[in-house]
Structures are given as structure tokens and as C-alpha cells.
Design an enzyme around this catalytic site. Structure first.
Site, PDB file in Angstrom:
ATOM      1  N   LYS A 192       0.852  -1.192   0.000  1.00 16.64           N
ATOM      2  CA  LYS A 192       0.000   0.000   0.000  1.00 16.64           C
ATOM      3  C   LYS A 192       0.884   1.237   0.000  1.00 16.64           C
ATOM      4  CE  LYS A 192      -4.058   2.073   0.987  1.00 16.64           C
ATOM      5  NZ  LYS A 192      -3.768   2.870  -0.226  1.00 16.64           N
ATOM      6  N   LYS A 225       5.491   2.187   8.285  1.00 19.33           N
ATOM      7  CA  LYS A 225       4.348   2.994   8.726  1.00 19.33           C
ATOM      8  C   LYS A 225       3.135   2.084   8.964  1.00 19.33           C
ATOM      9  CE  LYS A 225       3.982   6.664   6.269  1.00 19.33           C
ATOM     10  NZ  LYS A 225       3.646   7.651   5.202  1.00 19.33           N
ATOM     11  N   LYS A 232       5.152   2.349  -3.123  1.00 17.02           N
ATOM     12  CA  LYS A 232       5.037   3.760  -3.506  1.00 17.02           C
ATOM     13  C   LYS A 232       5.215   3.871  -5.003  1.00 17.02           C
ATOM     14  CE  LYS A 232       4.751   7.728  -1.235  1.00 17.02           C
ATOM     15  NZ  LYS A 232       4.240   7.794   0.141  1.00 17.02           N
ATOM     16  N   THR A 250      -4.423  12.905   7.235  1.00 22.04           N
ATOM     17  CA  THR A 250      -2.991  12.993   7.556  1.00 22.04           C
ATOM     18  C   THR A 250      -2.735  14.182   8.479  1.00 22.04           C
ATOM     19  OG1 THR A 250      -2.597  12.106   5.350  1.00 22.04           O
ATOM     20  CG2 THR A 250      -0.675  12.862   6.570  1.00 22.04           C
ATOM     21  N   ASN A 306      -1.959  19.668   1.260  1.00 18.01           N
ATOM     22  CA  ASN A 306      -3.000  18.905   1.947  1.00 18.01           C
ATOM     23  C   ASN A 306      -2.646  18.635   3.413  1.00 18.01           C
ATOM     24  OD1 ASN A 306      -3.907  15.854   2.724  1.00 18.01           O
ATOM     25  ND2 ASN A 306      -5.532  17.017   1.753  1.00 18.01           N
ATOM     26  N   SER A 342      -7.013   5.470   4.689  1.00 18.84           N
ATOM     27  CA  SER A 342      -7.030   4.717   3.421  1.00 18.84           C
ATOM     28  C   SER A 342      -7.445   3.268   3.689  1.00 18.84           C
ATOM     29  CB  SER A 342      -5.639   4.710   2.784  1.00 18.84           C
ATOM     30  OG  SER A 342      -5.463   5.810   1.937  1.00 18.84           O
TER      31      SER A 342
HETATM   32  N1  GLU Z   1       0.840   8.979   0.539  1.00 12.47           N
HETATM   33  C1  GLU Z   1       0.433   8.806   1.888  1.00 12.47           C
HETATM   34  C2  GLU Z   1       1.600   8.396   2.749  1.00 12.47           C
HETATM   35  O1  GLU Z   1       2.740   8.667   2.445  1.00 12.47           O
HETATM   36  C3  GLU Z   1      -0.790   7.911   2.020  1.00 12.47           C
HETATM   37  C4  GLU Z   1      -0.629   6.524   1.515  1.00 12.47           C
HETATM   38  C5  GLU Z   1      -1.939   5.740   1.470  1.00 12.47           C
HETATM   39  O2  GLU Z   1      -2.964   6.261   1.850  1.00 12.47           O
HETATM   40  O3  GLU Z   1      -1.878   4.588   1.007  1.00 12.47           O
HETATM   41  O4  GLU Z   1       1.432   7.860   3.814  1.00 12.47           O
END
Ligand code: GLU
Length: 416
Positions: A71, A95, A107, A191, A222, A350
Site C-alpha cells: 500500500k 508505517k 510507492k 494525515t 494537503n 485509506s
Molecule cells: N501517501 C500517503 C503516505 O505517504 C498515504 C498513503 C496511502 O494512503 O496509502 O502515507
């Protein structure tokens, strides 16, 4: 001359190595975790509005799927590199692991300045990127989401393209979608809201009062803007904000809501009424209680860490502090809430969105916020306790908890 590396991949590897060494796990664990399990590099041809074809470079890195499908967001930024995307995918693994989500890390990134594209060009690029990576994503494989330079509209185009390829509606393939098409309540603010919650927990541990706290925010996209709105809601006083164009300061306080209106109108925080201009460097070294880093990587390095005067740093961005800076900050007694915890609110909601999509159900905003708060505060407390026990900083403790989970999953699955 400092030999400090600003390569995010080298930095991620250092962070993992440090935690692996303290945990005393076998060498093969670090060998497996120091690089992604799979990386796809793609070239995306896009027809521009003038009829010409431009080719964009894109990546998707899937770091580790021991805990579940991978993810992580998709970044559209001119400075995207393969090593950066790899590092960002590694940070996603830890994370998800540290807050207990059933996901591994991934990513994506495209080398592009989205502000230079028309709406139609942006849509064609987003669809092209999904066509290029469609074979390796899916609700049970790898679930993308927004990141720097992408948003809910882009996610909607991407899901639509994916649906055309598989031949059915598959909203759970991507999160961070618009509410009307499977998005979750609370996702856009998640976030920034989480950053504010983590700042609140740090303030409690330092026996300070949130109502007396002053805040500086680097970045007002954001994450930064929603952190600002939530921090205001919790009672803190924002006195400085900056974005790529410059910074603003008002010791009496900056109204986050009015600032959001100003940014929506003008595109920048600069020239907001009642404030005086400041530089980015001045903001980073300002005397405040809480410094929120909500921009990009490598903002606090060995070059400026000594000058930091904040009591708490809360990392809304991924990788804003280098390992060398971490060492200096820790010696100075600055309390750092690390990125993999501080900005985990986004991927937590998410996850809630994905769960709601898979159940074909929809939670209220209150339910989402409450569940997010429980997950993040529990993770904060476990990390804090471990940090005290091992006399390490919060980042190292966060990695230790997370690596242990990934390690146990790899072990039970027979990889080690
Ligand atoms: N891009 C965000 C992060 O770095 C969210 C990733 C997601 O929701 O999968 O955590």
C-alpha cells in the site's frame, strides 16, 4: 566538509539497520528489508494538447508484503527518482507495521510537474500510468493512493482506467477517491488531523499545555493545511507558515481557516493580511513549541539541526529529518514524532476506505475520526514506552516495533 548523504534510500537503510542491530535479528532480515522486493520502471507516452507526444518516466516500488498486500501513494513531482520511490515504499512498510495495519509498503512516482499540465493532459498521464502498472496492482495485491502532487480527482481517473482493464467496478484498488465514488469520509483531512493528534500526545508527555503552544508549519498543501486547521481546533496558536513561494509570520497568531481561503484564492500563503514575510530557513529555526514539517525530504540536516529551537518536531512529510540531524536533535532534547507515526493518519483512513469498499458500506465521519485516533494514540503510547525502556529516540523505537512485526510475519510465513 560533511559526508552526510541526502539520498533517501541510503537514509532509509540506515534507519532500518540501526533498529535491526538493537533488536539483534539475524543478518538476513536486514538483507531482505534493505531493498524493495519488486520495482517496475515504466515509460508513459502522453498526447499533449498541441498534438505532440511527450514520454514521462514512472515507477512503482513494492517493498515488502509479509503483513499483507502492499500500500502507498503515487507522487507526481519533477524531482522524483527511483531511489526516492524505493525509500518511500520502505517507509510505507514500517508505517503500516507500526500502527498495525494488515499491509506491506509500496510507492509510485512519475517525474512530472503536474502544475505545468492542462487538466486533459493530467488525465491522460494518470490513465497512462495506471495502464503501465495495472498488472502489478489490485485490491489484494497493491493499493495506490494520493501523495505529493496527486489528489482525489486523479485517483478517480486511475480507478476508472483500472476498471476498464479488468472489466468490472473495483473501487478498492485505490484509496483517497472522491466521496461520490467510494471515498471515505475524513480521508482528505486524515494525515493533517493525525499530525495534530500526535503533536497533542507529545505535548502531554512533555507536561506542557496545548493551549499555550506556538506552532510553525513548513508546507501548506494537503497535510500542512489540515494539520493547521486541526491544531487550531485543538487550541494551539500558529505563528508561522511557509510554502514553496515563501513564508509568513504573526506572533499574535495566524487564523488557519482564513489562510486556507487566501491560499485557495492566490495559490500561496505569501501576502496574507496582517503577517510579515519570513524565509523557510527562518521558520525552521524559529523559537516555537511545535514545528510541523509538512513539505518534502531532507529539511532538517546536520547543517541546520543545531539551530532548531522547537521543543517538538512533528513530521507530516516523509523523511524530512536526516539520521545525522536526528542525532543532533536527540542530544539537544528535541522531541521528534517520526514520520512513520506522525503522518500515518493518511494510510490509516485509506485502510478504512478499503475496508468500507470491500464491505460495500460507509462509515460516518465521527466513526472514522474516532477509530483513527484510537489507532494512532495506541501506537504513540507503545512507541513512547519502548523508547523509554531502551533509551532510544521515538524513531528508533517505532522502527523496532514495526520491524519486529514484519520479521514475525516473514518468519511465520516461512521466508526466514
Ligand atoms: N501517501 C500517503 C503516505 O505517504 C498515504 C498513503 C496511502 O494512503 O496509502 O502515507
Amino acid at each position: 566538509m560533511s559526508t552526510e548523504s541526502l539520498n533517501p534510500l541510503v537514509i532509509a537503510q540506515k534507519q532500518i539497520k540501526k533498529a535491526c542491530d538493537i533488536l539483534g535479528v539475524e543478518e538476513s532480515v536486514y538483507e531482505l528489508l534493505k531493498e524493495p522486493m519488486r520495482v517496475l520502471e515504466v515509460s508513459i507516452p502522453v498526447q499533449m494538447d498541441d498534438g505532440s507526444i511527450k514520454v514521462f518516466k514512472g515507477y512503482r516500488s513494492q517493498h515488502n508484503d509479509a503483513l499483507g498486500p502492499t500500500k502507498g501513494g503515487i507522487r507526481f513531482h519533477p524531482d522524483v527518482t527511483l531511489d526516492e520511490v524505493k525509500a518511500l515504499s520502505m517507509w510505507m512498510t514500517f508505517k503500516c507495521g507500526v500502527v498495525g495495519l494488515p499491509y506491506g509498503g509500496a510507492k509510485g512516482g512519475v517525474v512530472v510537474n503536474p502544475k505545468e499540465l492542462s487538466n486533459d493532459e493530467l488525465q491522460r498521464l494518470s490513465r497512462g500510468y495506471i495502464r503501465a502498472i495495472a498488472s502489478i496492482i489490485g485490491p489484494e495485491k497493491d493499493i495506490p493512493a494520493p501523495d505529493v502532487g496527486t489528489n482525489a480527482q486523479i485517483m478517480a481517473w486511475m480507478v476508472d482506467e483500472y476498471n476498464k482493464i479488468v472489466g468490472y467496478n473495483s473501487p478498492a484498488v485505490i484509496t483517497g477517491k472522491p466521496l461520490i465514488y467510494g471515498g471515505s469520509k475524513g480521508r482528505v483531512a486524515a494525515t493533517g488531523y493525525g499530525v495534530a493528534l500526535m503533536a497533542r500526545e507529545a505535548v502531554k508527555r512533555l507536561n506542557m499545555d496545548f493551549k499555550d503552544c506556538t506552532v510553525a508549519i513548513q508546507g501548506f498543501g494537503n497535510v500542512g493545511s489540515h494539520a493547521g486547521l486541526s491544531l487550531k481546533r485543538l487550541g494551539a496558536k500558529i505563528i508561522a507558515v511557509c510554502d514553496v513561494y515563501g513564508g509568513i509570520y504573526n506572533e499574535k497568531g495566524i487564523d488557519a481557516e482564513k489562510l486556507v481561503e487566501h491560499v485557495n484564492k492566490t495559490g500561496t500563503v505569501c501576502n496574507f493580511e496582517g503577517t510579515t514575510p519570513i524565509t523557510n530557513e527562518e521558520l525552521l529555526t524559529m523559537k516555537v513549541d511545535i514545528l510541523v514539517l509538512a513539505a518534502l525530504e531532507n529539511q532538517i540536516t546536520s547543517a541546520n539541526a543545531n539551530e532548531v529551537k522547537a521543543k517538538i518536531i512533528c513530521e507530516g512529510a516523509n523523511g524530512p529529518t536526516t539520521p545525522e540531524a536526528d542525532k543532533i536533535l536527540s542530544e539537544k532534547g528535541v522531541f521528534v514524532v517520526p514520520d512513520i507515526l506522525a503522518n500515518s493518519g493518511g494510510v490509516i483512513v485509506s485502510y478504512f476506505e478499503w475496508v468500507q469498499n470491500l464491505m460495500n458500506y460507509c462509515w460516518t465521519e465521527k466513526e472514522v475520526e474516532e477509530r483513527q485516533e484510537i489507532m494512532m494514540v495506541n501506537a504513540f503510547n507503545s512507541i513512547y514506552d519502548l523508547a523509554q525502556q531502551y533509551k532510544v529516540d521515538m524513531r528508533t523505537a517505532a522502527y523496532m516495533i514495526s520491524i519486529k512485526r514484519v520479521y514475525e510475519a516473514m518468519k511465520v510465513r516461512g521466508w526466514l
